[in-house]
Motif scaffolding. Structure first.
Motif, short mmCIF file in Angstrom:
data_model
loop_
_atom_site.label_atom_id
_atom_site.label_comp_id
_atom_site.label_asym_id
_atom_site.label_seq_id
_atom_site.Cartn_x
_atom_site.Cartn_y
_atom_site.Cartn_z
N VAL A 1 -7.76 3.50 2.11
CA VAL A 1 -6.47 4.06 2.53
C VAL A 1 -5.85 4.84 1.36
CG1 VAL A 1 -4.11 3.52 3.23
CG2 VAL A 1 -6.02 2.31 4.29
N GLN A 2 -5.84 4.22 0.19
CA GLN A 2 -5.25 4.87 -0.99
C GLN A 2 -6.01 6.15 -1.33
OE1 GLN A 2 -2.42 3.87 -2.70
NE2 GLN A 2 -2.19 2.35 -1.08
N ARG B 1 2.35 1.71 -3.41
CA ARG B 1 1.31 2.12 -4.36
C ARG B 1 0.98 3.60 -4.17
NH1 ARG B 1 -4.20 -0.88 -3.51
NH2 ARG B 1 -5.52 0.68 -4.49
N LEU B 2 0.87 4.00 -2.91
CA LEU B 2 0.55 5.39 -2.61
C LEU B 2 1.63 6.34 -3.12
CD1 LEU B 2 -1.18 7.54 -1.11
CD2 LEU B 2 0.29 7.14 0.88
N MET B 3 2.89 6.00 -2.84
CA MET B 3 3.97 6.90 -3.22
C MET B 3 4.07 7.01 -4.74
SD MET B 3 4.67 7.89 -0.29
CE MET B 3 6.06 8.99 -0.43
N GLY C 1 0.82 -1.21 0.00
CA GLY C 1 0.00 0.00 0.00
C GLY C 1 0.85 1.26 0.00
N ARG C 2 1.93 1.23 0.77
CA ARG C 2 2.80 2.39 0.84
C ARG C 2 3.44 2.66 -0.52
NH1 ARG C 2 7.43 5.21 2.55
NH2 ARG C 2 7.22 6.19 4.58
N LEU D 1 -5.46 9.04 1.39
CA LEU D 1 -4.13 9.66 1.42
C LEU D 1 -3.79 10.33 0.09
CD1 LEU D 1 -2.09 7.28 3.71
CD2 LEU D 1 -3.31 9.36 4.24
N THR D 2 -4.31 9.79 -1.00
CA THR D 2 -4.11 10.46 -2.29
C THR D 2 -4.85 11.80 -2.30
OG1 THR D 2 -4.02 8.30 -3.34
CG2 THR D 2 -4.24 10.17 -4.80
N GLU E 1 -8.25 -1.28 2.12
CA GLU E 1 -7.01 -0.90 1.44
C GLU E 1 -7.28 0.19 0.41
OE1 GLU E 1 -4.13 -1.66 2.35
OE2 GLU E 1 -4.43 -3.45 3.57
N TYR F 1 1.40 8.28 6.08
CA TYR F 1 1.00 6.88 5.88
C TYR F 1 1.46 6.02 7.05
CZ TYR F 1 0.30 2.33 3.68
OH TYR F 1 -0.11 1.06 3.42
N ASP F 2 2.72 6.20 7.43
CA ASP F 2 3.25 5.38 8.53
C ASP F 2 2.52 5.66 9.84
OD1 ASP F 2 5.00 4.33 6.72
OD2 ASP F 2 6.67 5.65 7.29
N ALA G 1 1.56 6.70 -6.82
CA ALA G 1 0.42 7.51 -7.25
C ALA G 1 0.69 8.99 -6.98
CB ALA G 1 -0.85 7.06 -6.53
N LEU H 1 4.21 12.71 3.00
CA LEU H 1 3.11 11.78 2.73
C LEU H 1 3.46 10.40 3.27
CD1 LEU H 1 0.33 11.45 1.37
CD2 LEU H 1 1.55 10.68 -0.67
N GLU I 1 7.21 14.75 -0.79
CA GLU I 1 6.69 13.38 -0.74
C GLU I 1 6.98 12.67 0.58
OE1 GLU I 1 8.19 11.05 -3.97
OE2 GLU I 1 7.36 12.48 -5.42
#
Lengths: 352, 178
Positions: free
Chosen positions: B58-59, A78-80, A75-76, B62-63, B55, B33-34, A82, B29, B26
């Motif tokens: 979450v994306q 994928r997020l970064m 997930g991390r 945060l996006t 999941e 997330y962490d 994106a 971000l 970045e």
């Protein structure tokens, strides 16, 4: 017993929800228990609140603790990925262009707040510009550097008749007027896109990526400076106008990160020093905050006549014409006239 | 003691993260997330009952923070509460859109979560911090910069509204029973 259940009822009653949510402090629990033993109302209320919490919980979930760890890493990543795709579109710039890249990202993000509310583009900002006009001004302000570095124009505003002989301030002001007028003939989204195209164009040039081509000096807007410094000036102006737009929209624009602010301050101090010239009496300028430092302005050989303490952001706002020498909060010692002269000169730089 | 209390109010960290997000850093971000990815996931999972859906939320959340950092204002609440509320709303929307899930218990929970999204912001903030993020009322008070009594009273108001909703659900059959 020393307590009267009725007397402490309001206090316990206020705690029941916290208790039902398992959000009380360690000492509270005993008091609540002791009270509800004798208080039917609280017992009932607690049952009602607990039922609500229970319903929020839903049926017990199947355990998936181990799986989340692996999913977490995926997930991390994928997020970064994106995030990279969504925001920048080019590699990290060199240190001298990083403040401009950051300021551009900040304004892009701010303009996204206008998506879906086209009327807000007409919000008055500064001078007689609305949001669209302010972005149009930035197109005009970035244009000389873009043109010098070989980029094509992004606006079709016709250059007016001021002629090359006119002083740069006159030409610059006239160009802003032309671009603002032209941009108002098309939808704000197109103005934003034009600004963005030019800004990203500047950030993709070798001059933004490497130190060597950025070291060449070029005269722009009355100042002969290395290209690297012109990028810092672009960052300065972009931030100040983003701040203007944010204030107009009621959104707080934080100052640039300390590492960028430090560059803005250093450049502002250098230009201020040049403007003061050798005739001025030396003043010690102490800039406070994460981006601070000490400088002696004026001829270094003479003894310091005065000390001036300014906050880094305030110094930038003074030089950027967003605070007056009267408004700016400062510490000051020594010769008042010498200190005042520095403040007045800073304000007169009229960068933007 | 006083000094410690003053020091332990966390706002500078939210402000720092917000500032870096605004300026496109970045690494900020990644830190968000962490710090909060687990919470966002747990919130979404509680509502959707699905790890995969969680999941995705979450994306999404945060996006959104990355693309729209100005949507969060550190002067008006904590990032933890903001992310939890956003995740919750997105998860409720998902369940509402899917709608094909049978089962009375699930529908009940979904209704109650939908009711939660309609609580006033001040009540939602405290409820999210206490219920989803597991804060005590004292931590809630510190995090939001409000008195402890205010935190307790808001928690009570929030949970009472939900309990009232349970007692009087928008279901005609149950209404007749009462």
């Amino acid at each position: 017993m020393g307590w009267d259940p009725a007397e402490e009822h309001p206090e316990i009653d206020a705690l029941l929800a916290a208790w039902a949510l398992d959000a009380v402090m360690s000492g509270d629990e005993e008091r609540i228990r002791a009270h509800i033993e004798d208080c039917e109302d609280c017992t009932e209320e607690l049952a009602r609140l607990r039922e609500a919490v229970h319903r929020l919980d839903g049926p017990p979930a199947e355990p998936a603790k181990g799986a989340r760890k692996g999913a977490d890493k995926v997930g991390r990543g994928r997020l970064m990925a994106a995030a990279r795709a969504a925001r920048t579109g080019h590699d990290a710039p060199a240190a001298h262009a990083a403040p401009y890249a950051a300021a551009v990202a900040s304004l892009e993000a701010l303009l996204r707040e206008l998506d879906g509310t086209p009327a807000r583009w007409g919000t008055p900002v500064v001078h007689d510009w609305d949001v669209q006009g302010t972005v149009a001004h930035l197109i005009a302000a970035d244009e000389p550097l873009a043109e010098r570095l070989g980029l094509l124009p992004v606006t079709r505003a016709e250059p007016g008749g001021t002629g090359d002989a006119a002083p740069w301030e006159v030409r610059w002001a006239a160009r802003t007027e032309e671009v603002v007028a032209y941009e108002h003939t098309r939808p704000p989204a197109e103005t934003a896109e034009a600004w963005r195209t030019q800004a990203h164009g500047l950030l993709e040039l070798p001059e933004a990526r490497e130190a060597e081509p950025a070291a060449l000096s070029t005269a722009l807007m009355g100042r002969r400076l290395p290209v690297a410094d012109h990028y810092v000036i672009r960052a300065f102006e972009t931030w100040i106008h983003t701040r203007d737009i944010g204030r107009a929209l009621g959104l707080v624009v934080p100052p640039p990160p300390p590492v960028h602010l430090r560059r803005l301050v250093a450049l502002a101090v250098r230009i201020l020093d040049l403007a003061l010239g050798d005739g001025a009496r030396p003043v010690l300028l102490a800039v406070e905050g994460e981006a601070g430092g000490d400088w002696v302005l004026g001829p270094a050989a003479e003894p310091v006549a005065a000390e001036l303490v300014l906050e880094a952001v305030d110094l930038c706002l003074l030089v950027g014409g967003r605070l007056t020498p009267q408004e700016v909060s400062r510490g000051q010692a020594g010769d008042a006239a010498a200190a005042q002269h520095v403040l007045a000169t800073a304000a007169s730089l009229a960068w933007l | 003691m006083d000094r410690r209390t003053a020091h332990s109010s966390t706002p500078p960290r939210d402000e720092d993260l917000h500032r870096r997000l605004v300026y496109g850093d970045e690494s900020a971000l990644g830190e968000v997330y962490d710090a909060f990815g687990g919470l966002v996931h747990a919130v979404a999972r509680t509502v959707t009952r699905s790890t995969n859906a969680a999941e995705d939320v979450v994306q999404e959340v945060l996006t959104h923070l990355w693309a729209r950092p100005y949507a969060f204002d550190p002067a008006r609440g904590s990032l933890r509460a903001w992310l939890s509320m956003l995740a919750h709303r997105r998860a409720v929307d998902r369940v509402r859109d899917a709608e094909h899930e049978p089962g009375a218990a699930l529908a009940d929970a979904a209704l109650l979560h939908a009711a939660l999204t309609e609580l006033p912001l001040a009540q939602r903030q405290v409820l999210h911090l206490a219920y989803f993020a597991g804060r005590t009322y004292r931590q809630v008070a510190v995090e939001l910069g409000i008195p402890e009594d205010t935190a307790k009273i808001r928690l009570r108001a929030a949970l009472r509204s939900l309990a009232d909703r349970l007692a009087d659900p928008p279901d005609p059959a149950v209404e007749r029973g009462i």
